[in-house]
Design a protein around this motif. Structure first.
Motif, PDB file in Angstrom:
ATOM      1  N   CYS A   5      -0.009  -8.688   0.303  1.00  0.00           N
ATOM      2  CA  CYS A   5      -0.128  -8.010   1.525  1.00  0.00           C
ATOM      3  C   CYS A   5       0.195  -6.699   1.235  1.00  0.00           C
ATOM      4  O   CYS A   5       0.998  -6.241   0.798  1.00  0.00           O
ATOM      5  CB  CYS A   5       0.737  -8.674   2.403  1.00  0.00           C
ATOM      6  SG  CYS A   5       1.194  -7.881   4.135  1.00  0.00           S
ATOM      7  N   THR A   6      -0.630  -5.553   1.663  1.00  0.00           N
ATOM      8  CA  THR A   6      -0.739  -4.270   1.643  1.00  0.00           C
ATOM      9  C   THR A   6       0.604  -3.816   2.501  1.00  0.00           C
ATOM     10  O   THR A   6       1.386  -2.861   1.802  1.00  0.00           O
ATOM     11  CB  THR A   6      -2.005  -3.446   1.647  1.00  0.00           C
ATOM     12  OG1 THR A   6      -2.351  -3.961   3.096  1.00  0.00           O
ATOM     13  CG2 THR A   6      -3.039  -3.727   0.945  1.00  0.00           C
ATOM     14  N   LYS A   7       0.586  -4.253   3.430  1.00  0.00           N
ATOM     15  CA  LYS A   7       1.838  -3.853   4.269  1.00  0.00           C
ATOM     16  C   LYS A   7       3.212  -4.000   3.467  1.00  0.00           C
ATOM     17  O   LYS A   7       3.927  -3.237   3.491  1.00  0.00           O
ATOM     18  CB  LYS A   7       1.814  -4.543   5.665  1.00  0.00           C
ATOM     19  CG  LYS A   7       2.794  -3.885   6.646  1.00  0.00           C
ATOM     20  CD  LYS A   7       2.424  -2.472   7.115  1.00  0.00           C
ATOM     21  CE  LYS A   7       2.137  -2.434   8.522  1.00  0.00           C
ATOM     22  NZ  LYS A   7       1.878  -0.957   8.715  1.00  0.00           N
ATOM     23  N   TRP A   8       3.405  -5.021   3.121  1.00  0.00           N
ATOM     24  CA  TRP A   8       4.588  -5.899   2.422  1.00  0.00           C
ATOM     25  C   TRP A   8       4.740  -4.865   0.956  1.00  0.00           C
ATOM     26  O   TRP A   8       5.736  -4.560   0.852  1.00  0.00           O
ATOM     27  CB  TRP A   8       4.177  -7.106   2.122  1.00  0.00           C
ATOM     28  CG  TRP A   8       5.488  -7.671   1.595  1.00  0.00           C
ATOM     29  CD1 TRP A   8       6.748  -8.266   2.048  1.00  0.00           C
ATOM     30  CD2 TRP A   8       5.505  -7.854  -0.011  1.00  0.00           C
ATOM     31  NE1 TRP A   8       7.539  -8.480   1.081  1.00  0.00           N
ATOM     32  CE2 TRP A   8       6.911  -8.593  -0.361  1.00  0.00           C
ATOM     33  CE3 TRP A   8       4.690  -7.539  -1.152  1.00  0.00           C
ATOM     34  CZ2 TRP A   8       7.363  -8.721  -1.600  1.00  0.00           C
ATOM     35  CZ3 TRP A   8       5.431  -7.949  -2.350  1.00  0.00           C
ATOM     36  CH2 TRP A   8       6.576  -8.341  -2.635  1.00  0.00           C
ATOM     37  N   THR A  10       3.493  -1.828   0.549  1.00  0.00           N
ATOM     38  CA  THR A  10       3.808  -0.343   0.916  1.00  0.00           C
ATOM     39  C   THR A  10       5.413  -0.199   1.675  1.00  0.00           C
ATOM     40  O   THR A  10       6.167   0.750   1.325  1.00  0.00           O
ATOM     41  CB  THR A  10       2.784   0.530   1.599  1.00  0.00           C
ATOM     42  OG1 THR A  10       2.536  -0.417   2.991  1.00  0.00           O
ATOM     43  CG2 THR A  10       1.671   0.233   0.960  1.00  0.00           C
ATOM     44  N   THR A  11       5.575  -1.210   2.421  1.00  0.00           N
ATOM     45  CA  THR A  11       6.839  -0.934   3.260  1.00  0.00           C
ATOM     46  C   THR A  11       8.001  -1.941   3.107  1.00  0.00           C
ATOM     47  O   THR A  11       8.939  -1.869   3.213  1.00  0.00           O
ATOM     48  CB  THR A  11       6.657  -1.206   4.847  1.00  0.00           C
ATOM     49  OG1 THR A  11       6.108  -2.187   5.080  1.00  0.00           O
ATOM     50  CG2 THR A  11       5.391  -0.013   5.106  1.00  0.00           C
ATOM     51  N   CYS A  14       6.601  -7.208   6.666  1.00  0.00           N
ATOM     52  CA  CYS A  14       5.166  -7.431   7.359  1.00  0.00           C
ATOM     53  C   CYS A  14       5.431  -8.045   8.757  1.00  0.00           C
ATOM     54  O   CYS A  14       6.255  -8.734   9.124  1.00  0.00           O
ATOM     55  CB  CYS A  14       4.252  -8.206   6.290  1.00  0.00           C
ATOM     56  SG  CYS A  14       2.992  -9.011   7.134  1.00  0.00           S
ATOM     57  N   CYS A  20       1.355 -14.348   8.148  1.00  0.00           N
ATOM     58  CA  CYS A  20       0.279 -13.355   7.257  1.00  0.00           C
ATOM     59  C   CYS A  20      -0.514 -14.347   6.434  1.00  0.00           C
ATOM     60  O   CYS A  20      -0.008 -15.273   5.984  1.00  0.00           O
ATOM     61  CB  CYS A  20       1.005 -12.411   6.650  1.00  0.00           C
ATOM     62  SG  CYS A  20       0.098 -10.989   5.590  1.00  0.00           S
TER      63      CYS A  20
END
Length: 66
Positions: A5-8, A10-11, A14, A20
Motif C-alpha cells: 500500500c503506497t499510503k501505508w 509513505t505515512t 492507511c 485495504c
C-alpha cells in the motif's frame, strides 16, 4: 495482496485499514504466480495507454497490457 500500500509506505498508516486491497508490510504480501493464467490476468491492450501516447494514469495497477 501482491503489492504494498503506497499510503501505508509513505505515512505509516492507511485509512482503509483491514479493508485495504494492498499489503501493509511484507508479512501480508502474497507470492505472484507467473506460471499459469489466473483470474487477474491481463485481458487486452489498455485503451488509456493507446490513446495517450503510451501513458496510463493507473500505471502498474492497470489490469490491461501496456
Amino acid at each position: 495482496k501482491t503489492r504494498l500500500c503506497t499510503k501505508w509506505q509513505t505515512t505509516g498508516s492507511c485509512p482503509y485499514a483491514d479493508r485495504c486491497n494492498f499489503a501493509h508490510g511484507d508479512q501480508e504480501l502474497q507470492k505472484v504466480c507467473h506460471g499459469r493464467m489466473h483470474a487477474k490476468s491481463v485481458t487486452g491492450i489498455c485503451m488509456n495507454w493507446q490513446q495517450n501516447n503510451g501513458h496510463c494514469s493507473y500505471g502498474a495497477r492497470c489490469n490491461f497490457a501496456h
